[in-house]
Design a protein around this motif. Structure first.
Motif, short mmCIF file in Angstrom:
data_model
loop_
_atom_site.label_atom_id
_atom_site.label_comp_id
_atom_site.label_asym_id
_atom_site.label_seq_id
_atom_site.Cartn_x
_atom_site.Cartn_y
_atom_site.Cartn_z
N PHE A 228 -10.31 4.30 2.32
CA PHE A 228 -9.60 3.07 2.01
C PHE A 228 -10.54 1.94 2.45
CE2 PHE A 228 -7.36 -0.62 3.17
CZ PHE A 228 -6.02 -0.76 2.28
N VAL B 137 0.80 -1.06 0.05
CA VAL B 137 0.06 -0.09 -0.01
C VAL B 137 0.61 1.29 -0.21
CG1 VAL B 137 -1.67 1.22 1.28
CG2 VAL B 137 -1.95 -1.30 1.23
N LEU C 268 -2.19 8.27 1.46
CA LEU C 268 -3.32 8.21 2.02
C LEU C 268 -3.32 9.54 3.06
CD1 LEU C 268 -3.50 4.63 3.08
CD2 LEU C 268 -4.80 5.72 1.20
N THR D 231 -8.77 5.48 -8.92
CA THR D 231 -8.82 4.61 -7.63
C THR D 231 -7.45 3.72 -7.67
OG1 THR D 231 -11.31 4.55 -7.60
CG2 THR D 231 -10.33 3.08 -6.11
N ASN D 232 -6.91 3.75 -6.53
CA ASN D 232 -5.74 2.75 -6.39
C ASN D 232 -6.26 1.27 -5.95
OD1 ASN D 232 -3.50 4.83 -6.76
ND2 ASN D 232 -4.30 5.54 -4.68
N TYR E 284 -5.06 -2.52 -4.83
CA TYR E 284 -4.11 -3.45 -4.43
C TYR E 284 -4.52 -4.78 -4.34
CZ TYR E 284 -2.82 1.33 -2.66
OH TYR E 284 -2.51 2.81 -2.58
N SER F 205 -8.66 10.85 1.67
CA SER F 205 -8.86 9.37 1.16
C SER F 205 -9.92 8.57 2.04
CB SER F 205 -7.31 8.70 1.27
OG SER F 205 -6.47 9.57 0.85
N LYS G 280 -3.87 1.19 -10.97
CA LYS G 280 -4.60 2.58 -10.78
C LYS G 280 -5.88 2.44 -11.85
CE LYS G 280 -2.84 6.38 -9.96
NZ LYS G 280 -3.51 6.86 -8.93
N ASP H 273 -9.32 4.24 -2.63
CA ASP H 273 -8.11 2.84 -2.34
C ASP H 273 -9.01 1.71 -1.92
OD1 ASP H 273 -5.28 4.47 -2.13
OD2 ASP H 273 -6.72 5.66 -1.45
#
Length: 229
Positions: free
Chosen positions: A86, A75, A80, A176-177, A179, A84, A223, A149
């Motif tokens: 998450f 991450v 962040l 948007t990230n 992971y 943000s 992304k 995120d």
């Protein structure tokens, strides 16, 4: 992470019995350290594995706790901020959220968990933290449009994952990230997929003399950019 030579992975030497035994031994200090961090942040240990009751009905996988260092390496914590939001989809007992709290992250942290048994654990320890919310429910029924995120540690089997990708593509409104951990296969569905841009990919396995897992676990960071952007 994963500083061993490429030939080690290509020849799958990690599958040999001596390597499995060695990994199991050298994972114990990592597990102990993480349990100590759990108790600092959560006042309880989060490392016990809980099988899924919803594998057949929802394609959901069991609840295992991601190591703190894995979260920190995957991450982009520095990005962040207070704006943000998450979310960990299939958060289990909430280890990923605990790892971010351990790094003093101030943004809104949300966990979505289908299994009420483990969601209750996450709710119990996170109650003192104003920026943490645990939602017990079906992730397919929760709108994802507001999140900046998103973290996945293989919460779905393959077919359900592909369906969830379509849901994300319909609902996400901003860059948007995303992971992905334990990403050996599922991340391949995003390679060259419209709107998804690979930012980073690596192996979580061996780090500073210790093992993070019994076998190498790939991670990918994407992304997502909606088509109207």
């Amino acid at each position: 992470m994963g500083k061993l030579k490429d030939s080690f992975y290509k020849k799958k030497k990690f599958k040999s019995k001596p390597m499995i035994i060695l990994a199991a031994i050298l994972m114990k200090p990592v597990s102990l350290r993480d349990a100590m961090r759990d108790k600092k942040i959560c006042k309880m240990s989060l490392r016990k594995y809980v099988p899924s009751k919803f594998r057949d009905s929802h394609g959901a996988t069991g609840s295992s706790s991601t190591p703190y260092k894995v979260v920190e390496d995957i991450v982009n914590i520095d990005n962040l901020d207070e704006n943000s939001k998450f979310v960990d989809v299939g958060c289990g007992k909430g280890r990923v959220l605990a790892a971010l709290l351990n790094k003093k992250v101030k943004c809104k942290l949300v966990g979505i968990e289908l299994n009420e048994e483990v969601a209750d654990i996450a709710k119990t320890w996170s109650e003192p933290y104003d920026n943490v919310e645990i939602i017990c429910g079906d992730a397919f029924k929760i709108d994802m449009g507001e999140y900046t995120d998103i973290f996945f540690a293989r919460p779905f089997e393959t077919e359900m994952f592909k369906d969830y990708l379509q849901k994300l593509e319909k609902e996400l409104k901003q860059e948007t990230n995303v992971y992905f951990y334990v990403d050996q296969f599922l991340g391949n569905y995003l390679d060259n997929r419209e709107g998804w841009h690979l930012q980073k990919r690596g192996i979580s396995y061996f780090r500073k003399g210790f093992f993070m897992s019994i076998s190498p676990q790939r991670y990918s960071v994407f992304k997502f950019i909606p088509q109207n952007k």
